[in-house]
Every structure is written in C-alpha cells, then in structure tokens.
Design a protein around this motif. Sequence first.
Motif, PDB file in Angstrom:
ATOM      1  N   ASP A 191      35.665  73.702   9.749  1.00  0.00           N
ATOM      2  CA  ASP A 191      36.460  72.267  10.460  1.00  0.00           C
ATOM      3  C   ASP A 191      35.777  70.521  11.013  1.00  0.00           C
ATOM      4  OD1 ASP A 191      38.493  71.184  12.349  1.00  0.00           O
ATOM      5  OD2 ASP A 191      37.642  71.426  13.905  1.00  0.00           O
ATOM      6  N   THR A 192      35.608  70.507   9.115  1.00  0.00           N
ATOM      7  CA  THR A 192      34.774  68.715   9.047  1.00  0.00           C
ATOM      8  C   THR A 192      36.282  68.307   7.739  1.00  0.00           C
ATOM      9  OG1 THR A 192      33.134  67.713   9.135  1.00  0.00           O
ATOM     10  CG2 THR A 192      33.314  70.099   7.981  1.00  0.00           C
ATOM     11  N   TYR A 193      35.637  67.662   6.920  1.00  0.00           N
ATOM     12  CA  TYR A 193      35.901  67.362   6.576  1.00  0.00           C
ATOM     13  C   TYR A 193      34.859  67.126   4.772  1.00  0.00           C
ATOM     14  CZ  TYR A 193      39.847  64.756   8.581  1.00  0.00           C
ATOM     15  OH  TYR A 193      40.912  64.485   9.470  1.00  0.00           O
ATOM     16  N   PRO A 194      35.076  67.059   3.912  1.00  0.00           N
ATOM     17  CA  PRO A 194      34.312  66.906   2.876  1.00  0.00           C
ATOM     18  C   PRO A 194      33.052  65.864   2.856  1.00  0.00           C
ATOM     19  CG  PRO A 194      36.797  67.718   1.478  1.00  0.00           C
ATOM     20  CD  PRO A 194      36.872  67.229   2.397  1.00  0.00           C
ATOM     21  N   ASN A 195      33.530  64.750   3.359  1.00  0.00           N
ATOM     22  CA  ASN A 195      32.963  63.783   3.088  1.00  0.00           C
ATOM     23  C   ASN A 195      31.615  63.918   4.233  1.00  0.00           C
ATOM     24  OD1 ASN A 195      34.638  62.958   4.398  1.00  0.00           O
ATOM     25  ND2 ASN A 195      34.014  60.870   4.255  1.00  0.00           N
ATOM     26  N   TYR A 196      32.070  64.057   5.354  1.00  0.00           N
ATOM     27  CA  TYR A 196      31.244  65.043   6.003  1.00  0.00           C
ATOM     28  C   TYR A 196      30.526  65.670   5.904  1.00  0.00           C
ATOM     29  CZ  TYR A 196      34.381  61.875   9.395  1.00  0.00           C
ATOM     30  OH  TYR A 196      34.860  61.402  10.302  1.00  0.00           O
ATOM     31  N   LEU A 197      30.421  66.575   4.937  1.00  0.00           N
ATOM     32  CA  LEU A 197      29.705  67.607   4.504  1.00  0.00           C
ATOM     33  C   LEU A 197      28.257  66.723   3.728  1.00  0.00           C
ATOM     34  CD1 LEU A 197      31.907  70.678   3.614  1.00  0.00           C
ATOM     35  CD2 LEU A 197      30.364  70.571   5.517  1.00  0.00           C
ATOM     36  N   LEU A 198      29.808  66.160   2.001  1.00  0.00           N
ATOM     37  CA  LEU A 198      28.684  65.331   1.805  1.00  0.00           C
ATOM     38  C   LEU A 198      26.687  64.338   2.369  1.00  0.00           C
ATOM     39  CD1 LEU A 198      30.380  64.352  -1.798  1.00  0.00           C
ATOM     40  CD2 LEU A 198      28.696  65.937  -1.320  1.00  0.00           C
ATOM     41  N   GLU A 199      27.761  63.494   3.265  1.00  0.00           N
ATOM     42  CA  GLU A 199      27.430  62.779   3.772  1.00  0.00           C
ATOM     43  C   GLU A 199      25.723  63.831   4.619  1.00  0.00           C
ATOM     44  OE1 GLU A 199      29.787  60.931   7.045  1.00  0.00           O
ATOM     45  OE2 GLU A 199      29.440  59.286   5.420  1.00  0.00           O
ATOM     46  N   SER A 200      26.480  64.949   5.198  1.00  0.00           N
ATOM     47  CA  SER A 200      24.567  66.017   5.912  1.00  0.00           C
ATOM     48  C   SER A 200      24.197  66.130   4.619  1.00  0.00           C
ATOM     49  CB  SER A 200      25.404  66.523   5.958  1.00  0.00           C
ATOM     50  OG  SER A 200      24.279  67.753   6.406  1.00  0.00           O
ATOM     51  N   GLY A 201      24.550  67.008   3.855  1.00  0.00           N
ATOM     52  CA  GLY A 201      23.026  66.863   2.421  1.00  0.00           C
ATOM     53  C   GLY A 201      22.343  65.722   1.530  1.00  0.00           C
ATOM     54  N   LEU A 202      23.121  64.859   1.664  1.00  0.00           N
ATOM     55  CA  LEU A 202      22.807  63.797   1.545  1.00  0.00           C
ATOM     56  C   LEU A 202      21.831  62.953   2.517  1.00  0.00           C
ATOM     57  CD1 LEU A 202      26.050  61.254   0.288  1.00  0.00           C
ATOM     58  CD2 LEU A 202      23.903  62.103  -0.611  1.00  0.00           C
ATOM     59  N   ARG A 203      21.832  62.784   3.490  1.00  0.00           N
ATOM     60  CA  ARG A 203      20.632  62.497   4.788  1.00  0.00           C
ATOM     61  C   ARG A 203      19.301  63.825   4.234  1.00  0.00           C
ATOM     62  NH1 ARG A 203      25.448  61.748   7.855  1.00  0.00           N
ATOM     63  NH2 ARG A 203      25.438  59.005   8.785  1.00  0.00           N
ATOM     64  N   ALA A 204      19.434  64.796   4.158  1.00  0.00           N
ATOM     65  CA  ALA A 204      18.130  66.282   4.194  1.00  0.00           C
ATOM     66  C   ALA A 204      17.919  65.333   3.258  1.00  0.00           C
ATOM     67  CB  ALA A 204      19.250  67.293   4.167  1.00  0.00           C
ATOM     68  N   VAL A 205      18.767  64.836   1.488  1.00  0.00           N
ATOM     69  CA  VAL A 205      18.038  64.814   0.832  1.00  0.00           C
ATOM     70  C   VAL A 205      17.265  63.636   0.410  1.00  0.00           C
ATOM     71  CG1 VAL A 205      17.599  63.859  -1.920  1.00  0.00           C
ATOM     72  CG2 VAL A 205      19.696  66.201  -1.337  1.00  0.00           C
ATOM     73  N   LEU A 206      17.892  62.496   1.561  1.00  0.00           N
ATOM     74  CA  LEU A 206      16.961  61.070   1.686  1.00  0.00           C
ATOM     75  C   LEU A 206      15.196  61.130   2.842  1.00  0.00           C
ATOM     76  CD1 LEU A 206      19.916  58.875   2.379  1.00  0.00           C
ATOM     77  CD2 LEU A 206      18.400  58.809   0.530  1.00  0.00           C
ATOM     78  N   THR A 207      15.831  62.633   3.396  1.00  0.00           N
ATOM     79  CA  THR A 207      14.440  62.436   4.072  1.00  0.00           C
ATOM     80  C   THR A 207      13.747  63.442   3.682  1.00  0.00           C
ATOM     81  OG1 THR A 207      15.863  62.754   6.534  1.00  0.00           O
ATOM     82  CG2 THR A 207      13.935  64.138   6.550  1.00  0.00           C
ATOM     83  N   GLN A 208      14.015  64.292   2.505  1.00  0.00           N
ATOM     84  CA  GLN A 208      12.460  64.590   2.310  1.00  0.00           C
ATOM     85  C   GLN A 208      11.995  63.782   1.225  1.00  0.00           C
ATOM     86  OE1 GLN A 208      14.344  68.003  -0.452  1.00  0.00           O
ATOM     87  NE2 GLN A 208      14.896  69.058   1.469  1.00  0.00           N
ATOM     88  N   GLY A 209      13.023  62.762   0.453  1.00  0.00           N
ATOM     89  CA  GLY A 209      11.934  61.298  -0.287  1.00  0.00           C
ATOM     90  C   GLY A 209      12.201  62.687  -1.640  1.00  0.00           C
ATOM     91  N   VAL A 210      12.310  63.833  -2.207  1.00  0.00           N
ATOM     92  CA  VAL A 210      12.140  64.206  -3.187  1.00  0.00           C
ATOM     93  C   VAL A 210      13.405  64.873  -3.464  1.00  0.00           C
ATOM     94  CG1 VAL A 210      10.655  65.289  -4.980  1.00  0.00           C
ATOM     95  CG2 VAL A 210       9.838  63.861  -2.614  1.00  0.00           C
ATOM     96  N   ILE A 211      13.347  64.232  -5.186  1.00  0.00           N
ATOM     97  CA  ILE A 211      14.870  65.269  -5.863  1.00  0.00           C
ATOM     98  C   ILE A 211      13.740  66.300  -7.247  1.00  0.00           C
ATOM     99  CG2 ILE A 211      15.637  63.476  -6.818  1.00  0.00           C
ATOM    100  CD1 ILE A 211      18.659  63.850  -6.429  1.00  0.00           C
ATOM    101  N   GLN A 212      14.977  67.346  -7.291  1.00  0.00           N
ATOM    102  CA  GLN A 212      14.109  67.814  -8.589  1.00  0.00           C
ATOM    103  C   GLN A 212      15.023  68.091  -9.492  1.00  0.00           C
ATOM    104  OE1 GLN A 212      11.250  69.059  -9.419  1.00  0.00           O
ATOM    105  NE2 GLN A 212      10.375  67.644  -6.828  1.00  0.00           N
ATOM    106  N   PHE A 213      15.993  67.551 -10.386  1.00  0.00           N
ATOM    107  CA  PHE A 213      17.559  67.480 -11.266  1.00  0.00           C
ATOM    108  C   PHE A 213      16.661  67.196 -12.301  1.00  0.00           C
ATOM    109  CE2 PHE A 213      21.633  65.197 -12.267  1.00  0.00           C
ATOM    110  CZ  PHE A 213      22.048  66.223 -11.893  1.00  0.00           C
ATOM    111  N   ASP A 214      17.753  68.203 -13.080  1.00  0.00           N
ATOM    112  CA  ASP A 214      17.503  68.345 -14.659  1.00  0.00           C
ATOM    113  C   ASP A 214      18.694  67.356 -15.566  1.00  0.00           C
ATOM    114  OD1 ASP A 214      17.395  69.218 -16.706  1.00  0.00           O
ATOM    115  OD2 ASP A 214      17.181  70.657 -17.381  1.00  0.00           O
TER     116      ASP A 214
END
Length: 125
Positions: free
Chosen positions: A40-63
């Motif tokens: 019961d939400t919007y896709p951009n609200y979901l993305l924002e949640s994930g983005l906040r988590a990634v920023l909090t971790q401060g590390v990204i493992q992306f190939d």
Amino acid sequence: MWKLVNGKLIQTTDTSRVKFRTNVSKSIIDQLNAMAVQYDTYPNYLLESGLRAVLTQGVIQFDKKSRPKDRIQYKTTYDKELLLEVKDFAKENKLSVNDVLEYSVHFIDFDSVKKRSYKHRIEKL
C-alpha cells in the motif's frame, strides 16, 4: 499534501520533493510496482527507503559489468535532500545514480516505508 490554515484546508505541492528522470531496469520497475501494491505504497517511496539504507551503510558493492540490459526511462519524484545525497554518493563511488537506485532495491525496509495516504496528509501551520 494539504495544509490547515485558519481552519480551512488548502491543497499545496510538497516543496520538499523534486522530479527526477533516469533509466532503470524494467524488471526492477515491475518488481517495485508489485511491491507497492502489496505494501500500500508507491514505488518511489520504496526506493527512498532502500536509498536511505544504502546511504546509512556508506558502502556499495556494485559491479558495473552486471548492469541490466533492460533499462527504460523512469520519471518520478524524490525527497530533494535525499536525491542530493544520492547524487553525491554516486559521484564519490564513481557510479551513476541509476546504479545506486537499482542497488538500493535490495535494502528496502518495508516497516518504515511511507503509505499511500502520506501523499494526502494534512499539515497544520
């Protein structure tokens, strides 16, 4: 969003949000749309949640070699401050914003995601 001013409701635009266009994997967009219905939400609200988590971790493992081949244009709105942080984070990690967006899908906190009704909230002045 609505504002309560002198006992009257006035519909206003949420100035803390900005439009942003990028290219994102179609399969990820489809996945976000399905999750948005389920939670019961919007896709951009979901993305924002994930983005906040990634920023909090401060590390990204992306190939970069694993970038999806099915990217399509995706336009939506994001929290202005969050988007600026994501742009800086992407630049620091020599990635594009869409790489960070796609990566963030794995870190969505479904318990803290804003509901659809948040868009129609009433704020008192």
